[in-house]
Design a protein around this motif. Structure first.
Motif, mmCIF file in Angstrom:
data_model
loop_
_atom_site.group_PDB
_atom_site.id
_atom_site.type_symbol
_atom_site.label_atom_id
_atom_site.label_comp_id
_atom_site.label_asym_id
_atom_site.label_seq_id
_atom_site.Cartn_x
_atom_site.Cartn_y
_atom_site.Cartn_z
ATOM 1 N N GLY A 140 40.571 65.056 38.736
ATOM 2 C CA GLY A 140 41.134 63.873 39.368
ATOM 3 C C GLY A 140 40.160 63.094 40.225
ATOM 4 O O GLY A 140 40.570 62.202 40.969
ATOM 5 N N ASN A 141 38.861 63.409 40.115
ATOM 6 C CA ASN A 141 37.848 62.642 40.835
ATOM 7 C C ASN A 141 37.457 61.407 40.016
ATOM 8 O O ASN A 141 37.299 61.494 38.796
ATOM 9 N N LEU A 142 37.274 60.291 40.686
ATOM 10 C CA LEU A 142 36.870 59.050 40.034
ATOM 11 C C LEU A 142 35.401 58.793 40.305
ATOM 12 O O LEU A 142 34.972 58.718 41.456
ATOM 13 N N TYR A 143 34.629 58.653 39.232
ATOM 14 C CA TYR A 143 33.216 58.313 39.323
ATOM 15 C C TYR A 143 33.067 56.812 39.135
ATOM 16 O O TYR A 143 33.683 56.216 38.237
ATOM 17 N N ILE A 144 32.240 56.182 39.972
ATOM 18 C CA ILE A 144 32.048 54.735 39.976
ATOM 19 C C ILE A 144 30.551 54.463 39.922
ATOM 20 O O ILE A 144 29.804 54.905 40.797
ATOM 21 N N THR A 145 30.095 53.738 38.902
ATOM 22 C CA THR A 145 28.673 53.423 38.825
ATOM 23 C C THR A 145 28.423 52.046 39.431
ATOM 24 O O THR A 145 29.159 51.093 39.164
ATOM 25 N N VAL A 146 27.391 51.945 40.255
ATOM 26 C CA VAL A 146 27.079 50.707 40.961
ATOM 27 C C VAL A 146 25.578 50.434 40.813
ATOM 28 O O VAL A 146 24.752 51.292 41.100
ATOM 29 N N GLY A 147 25.227 49.221 40.365
ATOM 30 C CA GLY A 147 23.832 48.847 40.215
ATOM 31 C C GLY A 147 23.156 48.548 41.536
ATOM 32 O O GLY A 147 23.801 48.500 42.594
ATOM 33 N N ASP A 148 21.842 48.299 41.474
ATOM 34 C CA ASP A 148 21.069 48.126 42.715
ATOM 35 C C ASP A 148 21.215 46.748 43.335
ATOM 36 O O ASP A 148 20.717 46.503 44.437
ATOM 37 N N ASP A 149 21.886 45.802 42.634
ATOM 38 C CA ASP A 149 22.194 44.492 43.213
ATOM 39 C C ASP A 149 20.917 43.803 43.706
ATOM 40 O O ASP A 149 20.882 43.232 44.782
ATOM 41 N N THR A 150 19.870 43.860 42.889
ATOM 42 C CA THR A 150 18.546 43.393 43.312
ATOM 43 C C THR A 150 17.915 42.541 42.219
ATOM 44 O O THR A 150 17.952 42.904 41.042
ATOM 45 N N ASN A 151 17.314 41.434 42.615
ATOM 46 C CA ASN A 151 16.621 40.560 41.670
ATOM 47 C C ASN A 151 15.266 41.163 41.303
ATOM 48 O O ASN A 151 14.433 41.394 42.182
ATOM 49 N N PRO A 152 14.999 41.425 40.005
ATOM 50 C CA PRO A 152 13.740 42.058 39.611
ATOM 51 C C PRO A 152 12.675 41.079 39.135
ATOM 52 O O PRO A 152 11.612 41.509 38.687
ATOM 53 N N PHE A 153 12.935 39.774 39.212
ATOM 54 C CA PHE A 153 12.106 38.809 38.496
ATOM 55 C C PHE A 153 10.962 38.231 39.315
ATOM 56 O O PHE A 153 10.220 37.384 38.829
ATOM 57 N N GLU A 154 10.795 38.668 40.556
ATOM 58 C CA GLU A 154 9.694 38.137 41.360
ATOM 59 C C GLU A 154 8.745 39.247 41.817
ATOM 60 O O GLU A 154 8.089 39.131 42.839
ATOM 61 N N SER A 155 8.713 40.331 41.053
ATOM 62 C CA SER A 155 7.800 41.438 41.367
ATOM 63 C C SER A 155 6.956 41.806 40.150
ATOM 64 O O SER A 155 6.600 42.970 39.962
ATOM 65 N N ASP A 156 6.666 40.797 39.309
ATOM 66 C CA ASP A 156 5.826 40.996 38.124
ATOM 67 C C ASP A 156 6.368 42.074 37.197
ATOM 68 O O ASP A 156 5.608 42.739 36.490
#
Length: 253
Positions: free
Chosen positions: A114-130
């Motif tokens: 009965g445990n609920l697993y929730i996946t959450v991304g890093d919420d971070t823009n990757p396009f300005e670090s080459d």
């Protein structure tokens, strides 16, 4: 999700909730909920309560409209093919910056306990670090720094959370998460940290292992003093742990 009659319940990112009716052999629009769908947000995750046949509860990972920058995991009643929007219980809120993209995650899965697993991304823009791991500590650059989410023990982003939903719409913390409840500067909901965008996961209920894929950074080559190229991962967690992003990916690269 497979409903008790064998029909298939599914969602679309812009907010629609649909069913493939196995008897009529056609798709039926059940309802829709308003969501903020820019970048990678929207209606992202769906799970049936383990006791769905009795309580008719479904859980939706969604990005609510409005000025508040957050994600919700909400519980609704879905009965007789109709969604009761007035029944919404917001089980958990997750921060979400809407200045720029990326990586929202959104997977929901229940285990046999009965445990609920929730996946959450890093919420971070990757396009300005080459294309390398985004680690930007300059002022006003938090949206470009995955340290403040994935590597932060006091933030729910860049994680796989594990909670036990309760009947009143709140939740408890199961034993065995990464940080015991009451540990300073931590969130007890965290089961796995150090993820980039764990979009979906699977649970081996025989062994209580979880599996998920995680896409690596965008760089095409390893570069000293900058980071690794885009090693993708399929991960197994036999227990709570830290999996390295944004400091390393793959086989400790």
């Amino acid at each position: 999700e497979i409903l008790p009659d064998g029909s298939i319940l599914f969602i679309e990112r812009k907010g629609k909730i649909k069913k493939y009716d196995i008897k009529k052999e056609k798709v039926i629009l059940i309802d829709s909920i308003p969501v903020f769908s820019s970048f990678e947000n929207g209606l992202l995750g769906l799970a049936l309560d383990p006791n769905y046949e009795e309580n008719h509860w479904i859980y939706l990972f969604n990005s609510p409209v409005g000025d508040a920058e957050k994600q919700h995991v909400s519980r609704f009643i879905l009965k007789d093919g109709k969604l009761d929007k007035s029944s919404e219980k917001v089980v958990i809120e997750i921060p979400n910056q809407r200045e720029t993209c990326c990586h929202s995650g959104g997977g929901l899965e229940f285990d046999d306990e009965g445990n609920l697993y929730i996946t959450v991304g890093d919420d971070t823009n990757p396009f300005e670090s080459d294309g390398f791991g985004p680690i930007d500590e300059r002022p006003n650059r938090t949206a470009f720094d995955a340290q403040r989410s994935s590597a932060n023990s006091n933030d729910l982003r860049g994680k796989i959370l594990r909670i036990r939903p309760l009947d009143d719409g709140t939740y408890d913390i199961p034993k065995g998460n990464l940080f015991p409840k009451g540990t300073p500067n931590t969130r007890p909901e965290i089961y796995v940290m150090g993820c980039r965008n764990p979009f979906r996961l699977s649970i081996d209920n025989h062994k209580n292992y979880i599996y998920w894929g995680d896409v690596g950074p965008d760089a095409g080559m390893n570069k000293e003093n900058r980071g690794s190229k885009g090693y993708d991962e399929v991960n197994q967690a036999r227990k709570a742990g830290y999996f390295g992003w944004p400091y390393f990916v793959g086989n400790n690269q």
